[in-house]
Scaffold this motif. Structure first.
Motif, PDB file in Angstrom:
ATOM      1  N   THR A  25       0.861  -1.463  -0.071  1.00  0.00           N
ATOM      2  CA  THR A  25       0.064   0.117  -0.108  1.00  0.00           C
ATOM      3  C   THR A  25       0.867   1.169  -0.053  1.00  0.00           C
ATOM      4  O   THR A  25       0.661   2.287   0.855  1.00  0.00           O
ATOM      5  CB  THR A  25      -0.824   0.046   1.286  1.00  0.00           C
ATOM      6  N   GLY A  26       1.857   1.316  -0.830  1.00  0.00           N
ATOM      7  CA  GLY A  26       2.770   2.521  -0.974  1.00  0.00           C
ATOM      8  C   GLY A  26       2.096   3.401  -2.101  1.00  0.00           C
ATOM      9  O   GLY A  26       1.057   3.246  -2.299  1.00  0.00           O
ATOM     10  N   ALA A  27       2.968   4.068  -2.547  1.00  0.00           N
ATOM     11  CA  ALA A  27       2.602   5.227  -3.849  1.00  0.00           C
ATOM     12  C   ALA A  27       2.058   4.344  -4.959  1.00  0.00           C
ATOM     13  O   ALA A  27       1.238   5.033  -5.509  1.00  0.00           O
ATOM     14  CB  ALA A  27       3.724   5.863  -4.101  1.00  0.00           C
ATOM     15  N   CYS A  42      -3.332   2.623  -8.157  1.00  0.00           N
ATOM     16  CA  CYS A  42      -3.859   1.619  -9.098  1.00  0.00           C
ATOM     17  C   CYS A  42      -5.083   0.987  -8.381  1.00  0.00           C
ATOM     18  O   CYS A  42      -6.078   0.302  -8.940  1.00  0.00           O
ATOM     19  CB  CYS A  42      -2.746   0.637  -9.235  1.00  0.00           C
ATOM     20  N   VAL A  43      -5.029   1.085  -7.260  1.00  0.00           N
ATOM     21  CA  VAL A  43      -6.432   0.492  -6.252  1.00  0.00           C
ATOM     22  C   VAL A  43      -7.499   1.118  -6.921  1.00  0.00           C
ATOM     23  O   VAL A  43      -8.491   0.060  -7.113  1.00  0.00           O
ATOM     24  CB  VAL A  43      -6.144   0.973  -5.032  1.00  0.00           C
ATOM     25  N   VAL A 102      -6.970  -5.773  -0.752  1.00  0.00           N
ATOM     26  CA  VAL A 102      -5.901  -4.871  -0.445  1.00  0.00           C
ATOM     27  C   VAL A 102      -5.192  -5.242   0.926  1.00  0.00           C
ATOM     28  O   VAL A 102      -5.787  -5.102   1.932  1.00  0.00           O
ATOM     29  CB  VAL A 102      -5.978  -3.488  -0.569  1.00  0.00           C
ATOM     30  N   PHE A 103      -3.947  -5.968   0.780  1.00  0.00           N
ATOM     31  CA  PHE A 103      -3.160  -6.252   2.048  1.00  0.00           C
ATOM     32  C   PHE A 103      -2.156  -5.254   2.350  1.00  0.00           C
ATOM     33  O   PHE A 103      -1.342  -4.819   1.546  1.00  0.00           O
ATOM     34  CB  PHE A 103      -2.379  -7.840   1.618  1.00  0.00           C
ATOM     35  N   GLN A 104      -2.327  -4.821   3.510  1.00  0.00           N
ATOM     36  CA  GLN A 104      -1.631  -3.603   4.219  1.00  0.00           C
ATOM     37  C   GLN A 104      -0.818  -3.756   5.279  1.00  0.00           C
ATOM     38  O   GLN A 104      -1.431  -4.514   6.302  1.00  0.00           O
ATOM     39  CB  GLN A 104      -2.661  -2.364   4.406  1.00  0.00           C
ATOM     40  N   PHE A 121       1.781  -7.874  -6.832  1.00  0.00           N
ATOM     41  CA  PHE A 121       2.862  -7.463  -5.989  1.00  0.00           C
ATOM     42  C   PHE A 121       3.086  -6.103  -6.157  1.00  0.00           C
ATOM     43  O   PHE A 121       3.807  -5.628  -7.111  1.00  0.00           O
ATOM     44  CB  PHE A 121       4.150  -8.349  -5.891  1.00  0.00           C
ATOM     45  N   GLY A 122       2.853  -5.174  -5.232  1.00  0.00           N
ATOM     46  CA  GLY A 122       3.034  -3.662  -5.233  1.00  0.00           C
ATOM     47  C   GLY A 122       4.164  -3.360  -4.271  1.00  0.00           C
ATOM     48  O   GLY A 122       3.692  -2.455  -3.319  1.00  0.00           O
ATOM     49  N   THR A 123       4.985  -4.203  -4.173  1.00  0.00           N
ATOM     50  CA  THR A 123       5.949  -4.280  -3.078  1.00  0.00           C
ATOM     51  C   THR A 123       7.451  -3.292  -3.616  1.00  0.00           C
ATOM     52  O   THR A 123       8.357  -3.340  -2.751  1.00  0.00           O
ATOM     53  CB  THR A 123       6.407  -5.606  -2.514  1.00  0.00           C
ATOM     54  N   GLY A 124       7.277  -2.282  -4.425  1.00  0.00           N
ATOM     55  CA  GLY A 124       8.328  -1.609  -4.721  1.00  0.00           C
ATOM     56  C   GLY A 124       9.699  -2.049  -5.017  1.00  0.00           C
ATOM     57  O   GLY A 124       9.654  -3.144  -5.820  1.00  0.00           O
TER      58      GLY A 124
END
Length: 615
Positions: free
Chosen positions: A255-257, A262-263, A275-277, A448-451
């Protein structure tokens, strides 16, 4: 914040909140999220996970004969750093420039990141470089990713950088040839290119990272990383309309930038979105708007530099009569000192002691974060979800984000926020879903929105070996820490320039920083060519003096970052003891470089044909 008249410290009644309670809450929330393995919790998108790094935007490279030629300059990386280096060198009279880029075109991070909703969070009029030179005014105050990518391509065209560029190619080694005073550049395509100068601009957001979740490789559904968005699966484009997700259950981890942008589009397309935060972002108002044609028509030569310099001065604490950008960054400029230390920030309120200044800063920070949390309550209708979305940390513990649609998305009945803080992240992944707190969330797709591994380039990580004079490896000379002059060059590695934040200066508008660096490199190369220098190589004495300056002026942010929730700003809860950034800030650093160039500094790096007999 000004203190009440006659009082050295306001109390909770004056403030409307209790600072002691907030400090305790911040620490408790931090402790819920700290993991003992630090960055070890992540996996590289390489080896068994190498498929996450594949290019979904350009066809597989066709066979070509290896290059075995000579150019004057090789630039490693085709993002804005490499483009600026090429453009500034071209303006300095260098004709033979070869950019070598891993991707299929120019753009760097904007080539790879094409996820739905992607925009820059810095105003486009100061972020996109060389606007006046290219003859372009962005269409929006905050440009979408595709407009930025097309601008990168335009820079390549205007400055003739496509002519000798090679794409879908990765540099694998740099080796100095003393006899010929040139570099041998080897690549994964079998190239052996000789170059008088090498500029590395491979970026600090170039290597995607994956969460090291047990079972990640067992999932039977579809997966991808946001930096390699799979539109073949989701349908749609960066503007949204993800029709391929109709009827599908989708999980987004992170849940970063990226997630902030995109959410909303994922929610619009999917039947169910989870959404896993681990840690919520701070989300402030974006208020994007189209460019006013009348304003664009009124611009006079030099407008971009004036606007860009004004922004940099504001966010580093300088007092200016006018705020030309007037956005969330400049309105919170007082709080940026924990990210961008400078002389101006350290001055604070000169009538107060250092302790009182820090106290005033902390209270201003509390007030800003209270506003951010109040916005969550005002937007999100479910109190339990709202509580999970509130960020409990200091403002500059994580990069601030801005959106007018992210928080609103959690009011939709098919969108579920799964808080993983008590489990320190997702517990495991099964063939059919994601497990948190013993509950399995069955999904068809995991994104994966893990940067990225922030701050690492190929050189600093050792993945791009560099061998200088006498075959010495750069990483060996840096065993006790980086050793450079002004962050650009290291003794014993002639004609090698590095763009990046190391022993340099930084800012939230990093493209401005890259342009100042590229301008400096071009000036040094131009001087070397004009004076027929054998090569550019800082003296050992000048290098040692700069390293000492970095140590002397380094801002001590350890205590602040140790209190922060874990993230890439504080090395996942393990803040580094020593800063490698110039402590007086970017405005002072850029002035220092200009003065150095104008007043004899070049003698510290230009080596004549007789060799190097400097101390």
């Amino acid at each position: 914040m000004p203190l009440p008249h006659g009082r050295s410290s306001p109390d909770a009644q004056d403030l409307g909140f209790d600072p002691a309670e907030l400090r305790a809450r911040y620490r408790a929330e931090r402790d819920r999220r700290i993991r003992p393995e630090g960055n070890g919790q992540y996996e590289r998108a390489a080896g068994r996970f190498g498929y996450y790094d594949e290019d979904p935007y350009t066809e597989a490279p066709s066979d070509r004969d290896p290059l075995c030629d000579r150019v004057e300059v090789v630039v490693v990386g085709g993002g804005f750093g490499g483009l600026l280096a090429g453009a500034r060198l071209r303006r300095a009279g260098v004709e033979s420039i070869r950019v070598i880029e891993k991707g299929g075109d120019f753009g760097g991070t904007w080539y790879w990141n094409r996820y739905p909703g992607i925009h820059c969070d810095i105003e486009s009029y100061i972020y996109l470089p060389l606007l006046e030179e290219v003859g372009y005014v962005p269409k929006w105050k905050y440009a979408p990713g595709e407009e930025i990518r097309q601008h990168a391509r335009a820079v390549g065209r205007v400055f003739g950088l496509y002519r000798d560029a090679v794409f879908q190619t990765q540099v694998t080694e740099l080796r100095w040839n003393e006899a010929e005073s040139e570099w041998l550049v080897s690549t994964d395509r079998g190239d052996r290119i000789r170059a008088r100068y090498v500029v590395t601009a491979s970026g600090t957001l170039s290597e995607a990272k994956l969460p090291g979740i047990p079972g990640i490789e067992t999932f039977a559904g579809h997966t991808f990383h946001t930096s390699r968005w799979d539109y073949g699966y989701t349908g749609g484009s960066a503007e949204g309309n993800l029709h391929g997700l109709a009827g599908k259950r989708v999980a987004l981890i992170g849940t970063g930038a990226t997630a902030i942008q995109c959410v909303p589009h994922l929610a619009a397309g999917a039947a169910e979105l989870y959404v896993f935060q681990r840690t919520p972002s701070s989300v402030d108002v974006r208020a994007n708007r189209p460019t006013d044609p009348a304003w664009a028509a009124s611009l006079t030569p030099g407008w971009q530099r004036r606007r860009r310099d004004n922004f940099l001065a504001l966010v580093t604490g300088d007092r200016t009569e006018q705020d030309l950008v007037d956005d969330g960054w400049t309105s919170s400029a007082r709080l940026h000192q924990k990210l961008i230390p400078s002389d101006s920030h350290r001055e604070g309120h000169p009538e107060l002691s250092a302790e009182e200044n820090e106290r005033a800063y902390e209270l201003a920070d509390f007030q800003k974060m209270n506003e951010i949390r109040a916005r969550v309550d005002a937007v999100v209708t479910d109190p339990r979800t709202a509580e999970k979305l509130k960020p409990w940390y200091r403002y500059m513990c994580k990069r601030p984000t801005f959106s007018d649609s992210y928080l609103q998305t959690f009011n939709l009945p098919h969108v579920t926020l799964v808080d993983t803080a008590d489990q320190h992240g997702v517990e495991r992944i099964t063939e059919s879903g994601v497990v948190v707190g013993g509950t399995t969330y069955e999904v068809d797709c995991i994104i994966f929105g893990t940067g990225f591994r922030v701050g690492l380039s190929g050189i600093t990580s050792g993945r791009l070996p560099v061998y200088g004079r006498d075959g010495v490896a750069l990483t060996d000379t840096w065993r006790e820490g980086p050793r450079t002059l002004h962050g650009f060059y290291s003794h014993g590695f002639p004609n090698l320039f590095q763009l990046g934040p190391l022993q340099n200066a930084s800012s939230v508008n990093y493209v401005h920083i890259l342009d100042e660096q590229a301008t400096h490199v071009a000036e040094v190369v131009a001087a070397a060519r004009a004076r027929r220098a054998r090569y550019v190589d800082p003296s050992a004495g000048a290098q040692a003096a700069w390293v000492a300056t970095i140590r002397e002026k380094a801002a001590d942010l350890y205590a602040f970052q140790a209190e922060c929730t874990p993230g890439y700003y504080n090395n996942e809860g393990r803040p580094r003891k020593r800063s490698e950034s110039y402590g007086d800030g970017p405005v002072a650093f850029h002035a220092l470089l200009r003065d150095w160039r104008a007043n004899g500094g070049l003698s510290e790096v230009l080596v004549d044909a007789e060799g190097d007999d400097r101390p």
